[in-house]
Scaffold this active site. Sequence first.
Site, PDB file in Angstrom:
ATOM      1  N   TYR A 129     -23.272 -14.095  81.206  1.00 24.68           N
ATOM      2  CA  TYR A 129     -22.801 -12.859  81.789  1.00 24.68           C
ATOM      3  C   TYR A 129     -24.389 -12.412  81.941  1.00 24.68           C
ATOM      4  O   TYR A 129     -24.421 -11.168  83.285  1.00 24.68           O
ATOM      5  CB  TYR A 129     -21.673 -11.977  81.041  1.00 24.68           C
ATOM      6  CG  TYR A 129     -21.713 -10.673  81.473  1.00 24.68           C
ATOM      7  CD1 TYR A 129     -20.296 -10.387  82.653  1.00 24.68           C
ATOM      8  CD2 TYR A 129     -21.150  -9.144  81.026  1.00 24.68           C
ATOM      9  CE1 TYR A 129     -19.858  -8.479  82.631  1.00 24.68           C
ATOM     10  CE2 TYR A 129     -21.517  -7.933  80.852  1.00 24.68           C
ATOM     11  CZ  TYR A 129     -20.794  -7.894  82.425  1.00 24.68           C
ATOM     12  OH  TYR A 129     -19.997  -6.331  82.163  1.00 24.68           O
ATOM     13  N   SER A 149     -25.223  -3.687  83.314  1.00 25.30           N
ATOM     14  CA  SER A 149     -24.987  -4.179  82.729  1.00 25.30           C
ATOM     15  C   SER A 149     -25.377  -4.384  81.274  1.00 25.30           C
ATOM     16  O   SER A 149     -26.418  -3.894  81.497  1.00 25.30           O
ATOM     17  CB  SER A 149     -23.992  -5.671  81.704  1.00 25.30           C
ATOM     18  OG  SER A 149     -23.880  -5.469  80.410  1.00 25.30           O
TER      19      SER A 149
END
Length: 250
Positions: A159, A145
């Site tokens: 995350y 990500s």
Amino acid sequence: MGAAVAGLAGRVALVTGGSRGIGAAVALRLARDGADVAITYLDAGEKAKGVVAEIAGAGRRGLAVAADSGDATAIVAAVERTVTELGRLDILVNNAGVFPYGPIDEVTVEELDRTLAVHVRGVYLATQAAVRHMGRGGRVISIGSCFAERVPYPGVSLYAMTKSALVGMTRGLARDLGPRGITATVVHPGSTDTDMNPADGAGANHERTFIALGAYASTADIAATVSHLAGEGGRYVTGTAISVDGGFAA
């Protein structure tokens, strides 16, 4: 069907979380470039069937396996079933993911454990199982990500932490697997137009302010980089992360 990309013809790939979004785009791109492709899915059975049908339409063999990447037994079983039914395994794409969001003081232990199980433990176990079947030219590609490179607003610490873990794992894998001719890489997508993060959704215009190109990626943009790394073009790329984020981390 177009000509197969060098290095993908006759190869077998497993894409976790391949029933929709980036995972589905990756699975279909690999199939169109010549690979037989298995996908895992959690609860989108009909979408998974649709992806397998498109893989077949590209002239390749497809397989959908119901498997929760957070379940240690299930994700290893998915690897073994891929090998049993498709005959081999050359490419693993660790794509399955969840997106926890919220202030750190509101994150529960259950949410922490679930995210770690899917993004870290599941990736490690799938990779461990997969490389036992890979020969020279094998590929381990994990979907990270842009938040592993830059976090411009609050609410994504969990995350970002778990996606960042993939970078360290990949560096270690490069050393472990390099002598066997197997590469390991991470692809960091930026904001990508999916049903989970639509380009016309609430907050999308604010998200664009962080992107140098000012636009969301398409899932095809991410899949193109994965296919390149999976093929002959990725044979000398290992132990590193490649950002496909439109300049989010610039």
